[in-house]
Enzyme design. Structure first.
Site, mmCIF file in Angstrom:
data_model
loop_
_atom_site.group_PDB
_atom_site.id
_atom_site.type_symbol
_atom_site.label_atom_id
_atom_site.label_comp_id
_atom_site.label_asym_id
_atom_site.label_seq_id
_atom_site.Cartn_x
_atom_site.Cartn_y
_atom_site.Cartn_z
ATOM 1 N N VAL A 172 0.865 -1.181 0.000
ATOM 2 C CA VAL A 172 0.000 0.000 0.000
ATOM 3 C C VAL A 172 0.900 1.229 0.000
ATOM 4 O O VAL A 172 1.644 1.471 0.945
ATOM 5 C CB VAL A 172 -0.943 0.005 1.217
ATOM 6 C CG1 VAL A 172 -1.828 1.255 1.196
ATOM 7 C CG2 VAL A 172 -1.817 -1.250 1.213
ATOM 8 N N HIS A 173 0.840 2.007 -1.061
ATOM 9 C CA HIS A 173 1.775 3.108 -1.297
ATOM 10 C C HIS A 173 1.242 4.395 -0.660
ATOM 11 O O HIS A 173 0.372 5.049 -1.207
ATOM 12 C CB HIS A 173 1.953 3.294 -2.807
ATOM 13 C CG HIS A 173 3.143 4.097 -3.168
ATOM 14 N ND1 HIS A 173 3.480 4.399 -4.470
ATOM 15 C CD2 HIS A 173 4.122 4.670 -2.405
ATOM 16 C CE1 HIS A 173 4.588 5.109 -4.485
ATOM 17 N NE2 HIS A 173 4.997 5.290 -3.246
ATOM 18 N N GLN A 174 1.802 4.765 0.500
ATOM 19 C CA GLN A 174 1.290 5.905 1.247
ATOM 20 C C GLN A 174 2.152 7.155 1.129
ATOM 21 O O GLN A 174 1.646 8.269 1.242
ATOM 22 C CB GLN A 174 1.172 5.536 2.729
ATOM 23 C CG GLN A 174 0.286 4.337 3.002
ATOM 24 C CD GLN A 174 0.332 3.969 4.456
ATOM 25 O OE1 GLN A 174 -0.373 4.552 5.278
ATOM 26 N NE2 GLN A 174 1.182 3.020 4.795
ATOM 27 N N ASP A 232 4.367 3.745 -9.529
ATOM 28 C CA ASP A 232 3.592 4.719 -10.274
ATOM 29 C C ASP A 232 4.565 5.687 -10.954
ATOM 30 O O ASP A 232 5.734 5.782 -10.583
ATOM 31 C CB ASP A 232 2.652 5.483 -9.335
ATOM 32 C CG ASP A 232 3.418 6.206 -8.245
ATOM 33 O OD1 ASP A 232 3.805 7.359 -8.479
ATOM 34 O OD2 ASP A 232 3.646 5.610 -7.170
ATOM 35 N N PHE A 261 0.187 -0.304 -4.594
ATOM 36 C CA PHE A 261 -1.220 0.020 -4.784
ATOM 37 C C PHE A 261 -1.526 1.392 -4.186
ATOM 38 O O PHE A 261 -0.956 1.767 -3.152
ATOM 39 C CB PHE A 261 -2.103 -1.028 -4.107
ATOM 40 C CG PHE A 261 -2.061 -2.377 -4.767
ATOM 41 C CD1 PHE A 261 -3.021 -2.738 -5.688
ATOM 42 C CD2 PHE A 261 -1.047 -3.284 -4.474
ATOM 43 C CE1 PHE A 261 -2.990 -3.979 -6.300
ATOM 44 C CE2 PHE A 261 -0.997 -4.519 -5.072
ATOM 45 C CZ PHE A 261 -1.980 -4.875 -5.998
#
Length: 742
Positions: free
Chosen positions: A65-67, A88, A134
């Site tokens: 999970v890309h925070q 991304d 994500f």
């Protein structure tokens, strides 16, 4: 000069020594260790569970999970060096990553290439590792959800296992992708990289109830489990709320009512400590302390004060009647009750106070606590507000709630700190909440939905909470909403329908989310809120024994007529029931399932749940995507002429015919057919002939159609807004002249 050189050599030696320690501790390469040391020195990182990711056997896909912008750099340092990272465009182009590209085989892959899956499948089949980043969205839009579908296809074709990774605390970094108003920035937050055990998609799609879910949903749910695992649900409620105060700011306004005004986190903790000190002197750790207060600042301060003092808050349902209150006080062995004289007088609760005293309780009045507090006590509370009054243990009981008794005698449900914190975090992992939200809570705290969802969840997530004392003020609450401008509202179908009848079209226009539970949402209510206020009602399901939320619809996973999908961290199974063709009895397990019951025959003693799985007593069906449809309570089925008939389904039949009215369907004894069905309704035009014809039109079983109709001005309700079925049944028996002992 020599001193400077010596100092530099010392720094280099220390740096290399730390890198060597990290290399041995985590099993990473030396260059990775050199890269990791600055992170380890800058941030408090709890990285114990990242070894799970490193030790996963290929082929494996790391679902990250890309925070924040530093997440890829941290993963480059911690994941095996042969991992292929897919980023991304913004992260892939980050110039400051350039010197470290050799740490991975490549990070130049654009995220769009994930849809070109053949090369990635070949990479994985060659015993490769893949890291996919994500978007950080609890409720991703359809475009973002396509990434889950694509990765699920790749994992299936390559027979790769999934390891979800979530870095707790990363969304509060200065480099976070989340807007600062949703996630306040901290330079050095505690980071908790969490990896879950590797599991294949074939295993994930298989559910304990024997059905299969879709691969994309299985992957999405597994990442939600990692999000939940990164939260500290093993903290006590006091410490978890205090952590939220540090995270969102001690000066942030967190709770407000119409009389006392607004409280910041710090002011809330100061008032809580003053109340907790008074309780501490009159009770022992672990003792149950009654709380009899309406939705107001004083209620929240009292709860936090009891948590600080390691006392158990037994929230008394003051609408349940004197007999039930006396029974509750005796069952939970309550010797002290916290309340307010002003509230008792205004609400006319003298008989309830007397009933509690008959049960053996004495009252501590908040007015006395306020006036008797010395300057030294106030100063101490102001200085020590961060510190609990007693040792904290998340596994110990925190709250006692009394079930509504819709099917019989109320029971005392004992919930631990972990049960409640976990359930709030489960909800946050399924629905996006942030400090930008304002929650208008009208549900009383003696109702589990009102306690966890309407009170504790806002405190833990930084949501501004506005408390209103009674959900029954149908004419006043829309005006309150127009002034407060809430973005979130929790309620029941009964209450939501009542507010819509008296509201202007603009009163609820600020809402982005309306969550309904406790009873089925009627299509008429849903349509009214959609058309008049532009608000979609998402329906959920819960029970007091599960603290209480079990399942909920969300923005991306929403299906009318269902109560949504299971919360992260939970599992379900459905057992067949004789006479019911579709669906079965629902059993659940998860960190939010209660410690146990207290009963009248063993006051004050906790009777633990016997097994890991809890029998909800509800009859449900589930579909392939995991949506749960409630068929009714097991006790809400009648056996008519040898066939099982859902009383809830009969209610829906009547509701479709007379949507503007309220209905309760009950079963009474019948000598010829075993049981007969009675409709208790507010519909003046209700007639058996109309029901029979409507039943034929929709193809309903003739046994479902009640021949007996009892018309009333109001269907009996409990204080929580649920239908009071025992009272409705007694009313039906009385009106029809049946044997009351039956």
């Amino acid at each position: 000069m020599i001193l400077i050189v010596a100092l530099l050599l010392g720094v280099v030696a220390a740096y290399l020594a730390i890198a060597a320690v990290e290399m041995l501790r985590l099993g990473i390469g030396f260059r990775q260790a050199l890269f990791y040391v600055p992170f380890k020195l800058a941030y408090p990182i709890a990285d114990r569970r990242i070894r799970i990711a490193r030790e996963a056997k290929p082929p494996v896909i790391y679902a990250i999970v890309h925070q924040s912008r530093i997440d890829p750099a941290l993963m480059l340092a911690l994941l095996p060096q042969d991992t292929l990272h897919i980023l991304d465009p913004e992260s892939a182009a980050a110039g400051w990553l350039e010197p470290w590209r050799e740490l991975a085989r490549t990070i130049a892959f654009n995220a769009e290439h994930v849809f070109v899956s053949r090369r990635l499948v070949r990479h994985l089949r060659g015993k490769g590792r893949l890291a996919v980043y994500f978007p950080d969205a609890v409720e991703p839009d359809m475009k973002a959800f396509r990434l889950y579908r694509a990765v699920a296809r790749i994992a299936t074709k390559a027979d790769a296992r999934i390891v979800p990774i979530f870095i707790g605390g990363a969304r509060h970094l200065p480099f976070s992708f989340t807007p600062a108003e949703k996630a306040p920035r901290h330079w050095f937050p505690r980071l908790t990289p969490v990896a879950l055990e590797p599991v294949s998609l074939a295993e994930l799609v298989e559910r304990p109830d024997g059905q299969q879910t879709t691969a994309a949903n299985a992957l999405f749910d597994r990442t939600a489990d990692a999000r939940l695992a990164a939260t500290d649900s093993f903290r006590s409620l006091f410490l978890a709320i205090r952590d939220a105060a540090f995270r969102f700011g001690a000066g942030r306004i967190v709770v407000e009512d119409a009389v006392a005004g607004a409280l910041t986190y710090k002011r809330l903790f100061i008032e809580a400590r003053l109340i907790g000190q008074r309780i501490t002197s009159a009770s022992a750790p672990g003792e149950a302390i009654g709380v009899m207060l309406p939705n107001a600042n004083a209620l929240v301060a009292s709860l936090v004060g009891l948590f600080s003092a390691s006392r158990v808050a037994a929230v008394i349902n003051y609408t349940a009647g004197p007999a039930n209150v006396t029974a509750a006080v005796r069952t939970a062995h309550i010797r002290t009750v916290v309340s307010s004289r002003a509230f008792v007088q205004k609400a006319g609760l003298a008989d309830i106070v007397e009933a509690a005293e008959q049960g053996g309780a004495k009252f501590v009045w908040l007015e006395d606590v306020s006036t008797s507090a010395t300057m030294a006590e106030k100063l101490g509370a102001a200085l020590l507000w961060r510190r609990p009054l007693a040792a904290q243990d998340a596994a110990k009981p925190a709250v006692i709630l009394f079930t509504s008794g819709t099917e019989g005698t109320p029971k005392a449900v004992v919930l631990s700190h972990r049960n409640l914190v976990a359930n709030a975090m489960q909800a946050e992992a399924r629905i996006a909440f942030s400090p930008r939200d304002t929650l208008l809570n009208v549900l009383p705290a003696f109702h589990s939905f009102g306690l966890t969802g309407g009170t504790l969840l806002p405190l833990l997530t930084g949501v501004r909470l506005f408390l209103y004392p009674s959900p029954l003020h149908y004419k006043l609450i829309p005006g309150i909403a127009a002034k407060v401008r809430p973005t979130v509202l929790f309620g029941t179908d009964t209450f939501l329908a009542g507010y819509a009848r008296t509201a202007d079209d603009n009163d609820f226009s600020s809402l982005r989310l309306v969550v309904a539970g406790a009873e089925p949402v009627r299509q008429e209510t849903r349509r009214t809120w959609r058309e008049r206020f532009g608000a979609e009602i998402v329906e959920g399901y819960g029970l007091t024994e599960a603290a209480p939320v079990v399942a909920v619809n969300t923005a991306i996973h929403n299906r009318d007529g269902t109560v949504g999908r299971l919360l992260p961290g939970m599992q379900l199974r459905v057992e067949p029931v004789e006479g019911i063709a579709e669906g079965g009895r629902l059993w659940i397990t998860g960190p939010n399932v209660m410690i146990g019951y207290m009963t009248a025959d063993a006051p004050g003693e906790i009777q633990p749940v016997d097994a890991a799985w809890y029998d909800t007593g509800d009859i449900v069906s589930t579909d392939r995507e995991g949506f749960i449809t409630i068929k009714g309570r097991a006790r809400r089925f009648a056996k008519v002429a040898g066939e099982m008939v859902s009383l809830g389904a009969v209610e829906m039949l009547a509701q479709a015919l007379w949507p503007e009215d309220r209905h309760a369907v009950v079963a009474v004894p019948d000598r010829r057919r075993g049981e007969r069905i009675v409709l208790v309704t507010t519909a003046e035009e209700a007639a058996p002939e109309a029901l029979v014809q409507h039943g034929r039109n929709v193809g309903a079983n003739a046994l479902m159609v009640p021949q007996d109709i009892v018309k009333v001005d109001e269907v009996p309700l409990l204080g929580s807004g649920k239908t009071d079925y025992p009272s409705a049944r007694r009313l039906a028996v009385e009106r029809l002249g049946l044997d009351k002992a039956a």
